[in-house]
Design a protein around this motif. Structure first.
Motif, PDB file in Angstrom:
ATOM      1  N   GLY A 188      -5.484  -3.290  -2.029  1.00  0.00           N
ATOM      2  CA  GLY A 188      -4.912  -2.881  -0.669  1.00  0.00           C
ATOM      3  C   GLY A 188      -5.418  -3.798   0.723  1.00  0.00           C
ATOM      4  N   SER A 195      -4.896   3.921   5.527  1.00  0.00           N
ATOM      5  CA  SER A 195      -4.563   2.651   4.929  1.00  0.00           C
ATOM      6  C   SER A 195      -5.068   2.512   3.741  1.00  0.00           C
ATOM      7  CB  SER A 195      -5.074   1.657   5.801  1.00  0.00           C
ATOM      8  OG  SER A 195      -6.454   1.586   5.809  1.00  0.00           O
ATOM      9  N   GLY A 196      -4.525   1.310   2.792  1.00  0.00           N
ATOM     10  CA  GLY A 196      -4.877   0.995   1.602  1.00  0.00           C
ATOM     11  C   GLY A 196      -6.500   0.405   1.738  1.00  0.00           C
ATOM     12  N   THR A 197      -6.693  -0.057   2.803  1.00  0.00           N
ATOM     13  CA  THR A 197      -8.132  -0.547   2.840  1.00  0.00           C
ATOM     14  C   THR A 197      -9.254   0.714   3.003  1.00  0.00           C
ATOM     15  OG1 THR A 197      -7.264  -2.461   4.213  1.00  0.00           O
ATOM     16  CG2 THR A 197      -9.752  -2.150   4.283  1.00  0.00           C
ATOM     17  N   THR A 243       0.817  -1.248   0.114  1.00  0.00           N
ATOM     18  CA  THR A 243      -0.118   0.037  -0.076  1.00  0.00           C
ATOM     19  C   THR A 243       0.918   1.382   0.084  1.00  0.00           C
ATOM     20  OG1 THR A 243      -0.184  -0.005   2.558  1.00  0.00           O
ATOM     21  CG2 THR A 243      -1.946  -1.174   1.118  1.00  0.00           C
ATOM     22  N   LYS A 267       3.030   0.803  11.029  1.00  0.00           N
ATOM     23  CA  LYS A 267       2.806   1.109   9.688  1.00  0.00           C
ATOM     24  C   LYS A 267       2.935   2.518   9.257  1.00  0.00           C
ATOM     25  CE  LYS A 267      -1.546   0.933   6.714  1.00  0.00           C
ATOM     26  NZ  LYS A 267      -0.812   0.087   5.835  1.00  0.00           N
ATOM     27  N   HIS A 294      -4.374   0.597  13.196  1.00  0.00           N
ATOM     28  CA  HIS A 294      -3.330  -0.289  12.638  1.00  0.00           C
ATOM     29  C   HIS A 294      -2.295  -0.282  13.657  1.00  0.00           C
ATOM     30  CE1 HIS A 294      -5.068  -0.290   8.656  1.00  0.00           C
ATOM     31  NE2 HIS A 294      -4.512  -1.662   8.641  1.00  0.00           N
ATOM     32  N   HIS A 295      -1.373  -1.323  13.742  1.00  0.00           N
ATOM     33  CA  HIS A 295      -0.134  -1.335  14.633  1.00  0.00           C
ATOM     34  C   HIS A 295       0.824  -0.117  14.595  1.00  0.00           C
ATOM     35  CE1 HIS A 295       2.224  -2.423  10.961  1.00  0.00           C
ATOM     36  NE2 HIS A 295       0.933  -2.675  10.684  1.00  0.00           N
TER      37      HIS A 295
HETATM   38  O1  LIG Z   1       0.143  -2.384   7.150  1.00  0.00           O
HETATM   39  C1  LIG Z   1      -0.643  -3.056   7.381  1.00  0.00           C
HETATM   40  O2  LIG Z   1      -0.544  -4.075   8.398  1.00  0.00           O
HETATM   41  C2  LIG Z   1      -2.090  -3.523   6.613  1.00  0.00           C
HETATM   42  N1  LIG Z   1      -2.163  -3.021   5.607  1.00  0.00           N
HETATM   43  C3  LIG Z   1      -3.328  -2.857   4.582  1.00  0.00           C
HETATM   44  C4  LIG Z   1      -3.936  -1.629   4.567  1.00  0.00           C
HETATM   45  O3  LIG Z   1      -3.170  -0.368   4.396  1.00  0.00           O
HETATM   46  O4  LIG Z   1      -4.979  -1.218   4.404  1.00  0.00           O
HETATM   47  C5  LIG Z   1      -4.177  -4.041   4.949  1.00  0.00           C
HETATM   48  C6  LIG Z   1      -4.392  -4.232   6.507  1.00  0.00           C
HETATM   49  O5  LIG Z   1      -5.232  -3.235   6.994  1.00  0.00           O
HETATM   50  C7  LIG Z   1      -3.027  -4.470   7.389  1.00  0.00           C
END
Ligand SMILES: O=C(O)C1=N[C@H](C(=O)O)C[C@H](O)C1
Ligand SMILES: NC(=O)C1=CN([C@@H]2O[C@H](COP(=O)(O)OP(=O)(O)OC[C@H]3O[C@@H](n4cnc5c(N)ncnc54)[C@H](O)[C@@H]3O)[C@@H](O)[C@H]2O)C=CC1
Length: 269
Positions: free
Chosen positions: A126, A167-169, A103, A162, A158-159
């Motif tokens: 994504g 996020s891509g989602t 992503t 990241k 997210h963690h």
């Molecule tokens: O970086 C992640 O961990 C994820 N990335 C993707 C996103 O950017 O949506 C998919 C997922 O959510 C985990």
């Protein structure tokens, strides 16, 4: 066994790379033939199974994509934008199915992927999970049914490691809402509010990002009107869902015509 498609995993020491290497090695529908890491990485030249703290798998980690791609039919790539663009050119030359989970790609990166997809199959999303792709469809349908009295907000968590936001989602969900409404996301995106922002602009699609701890991935699409709210939610608790989708995608891509595809194509949604 030798008839099964040979798959390369890039970014093999990463959170997703390790999950993918394990899933593909355990599959009875594909063979793990090589793992790639960046130049200078301490895992280069070693067995991937041992690097991950388990038994040897008979598959070495290399920093030479040309050598790895020569023995494969597909590559599964969850790395970083610059790496993915480079792998796309090489995968196209070798006519491999390139599954891209990376992503944070910019428009210039997407143009390069478009060029590569004239020669080979690219499947990019994504989010490769079945649940999120269902949520994307539901978001599109609900947005099509509701008017602009319903504000749309996408909230993701997210963690702490990241590196990209939204996020891509979140972008897939926002784009689905925009498509449902018949508008362009680029013209209606409201991301990263701070300070005196003024009142919310009618029709905008808002994005908020939370980063912390070890959260795998959580996404809410909120449709908020006066007096009521509809909330669609996906919670990922195990990265295996993304690896399962990626494996399905690389198998689906075998024999498809060159071009760009996504998980909607793979899942038939
Ligand atoms: O970086 C992640 O961990 C994820 N990335 C993707 C996103 O950017 O949506 C998919 C997922 O959510 C985990
Ligand atoms: N589409 C989906 O379903 C999902 C997408 N992702 C995305 O996948 C990407 C990776 O995520 P994580 O595994 O969490 O990151 P990570 O940081 O744990 O792993 C990335 C790996 O790529 C390697 N890498 C970077 N450049 C490289 C190069 N030039 N050659 C070879 N290897 C290289 C790094 O060394 C690292 O091991 C991110 O963009 C993330 O958003 C993550 C989960 C699901």
């Amino acid at each position: 066994m030798a008839d099964l498609p040979g798959i390369v995993v890039t970014g093999a020491s990463g959170r997703m790379g390790q999950m993918l290497a394990r899933s593909i090695a355990a599959s009875d529908r594909a063979r793990l033939v090589a793992c790639i890491e960046r130049e200078g990485h301490p895992w280069i030249g070693r067995d991937i199974g041992e690097c991950m703290g388990g038994a040897a798998m008979g598959v070495l980690v290399t920093d030479d994509p040309l050598e790895a791609f020569a023995k494969a039919q597909g590559v599964v790539d969850f790395t970083a934008p610059a790496a993915t663009v480079g792998f796309a050119a090489l995968a196209a030359q070798a006519r491999l199915v390139h599954v891209i989970g990376t992503t944070g790609l910019e428009p210039a990166d997407l143009e390069k992927l478009e060029a590569a997809s004239r020669h080979a199959v690219i499947v990019r999303a994504g989010n490769m999970s079945l649940g999120v792709n269902l949520l994307v469809r539901m978001t599109q349908k609900i947005a099509a049914a509701l008017d602009e009295d319903w504000d749309v907000e996408v909230v993701e968590a997210h963690h702490r490691m990241k590196v990209d936001a939204p996020s891509g989602t979140a972008l897939m969900l926002g784009r689905a809402a925009a498509e449902g409404r018949g508008i362009s996301l680029e013209d209606h995106m409201d991301s990263g509010r701070h300070g005196i922002t003024g009142a919310r602009k009618r029709g905008d699609i808002g994005f908020s990002a939370i980063r912390g701890g070890d959260v795998v991935g959580e996404h809410d699409v909120i449709f908020a009107a006066d007096g009521e709210r509809v909330v669609l939610r996906h919670l990922a608790t195990d990265r295996g869902i993304f690896a399962r989708g990626a494996l399905r995608a690389v198998l689906w891509g075998q024999g498809q015509k060159p071009g760009q595809y996504d998980m909607m194509d793979v899942l038939g949604l």
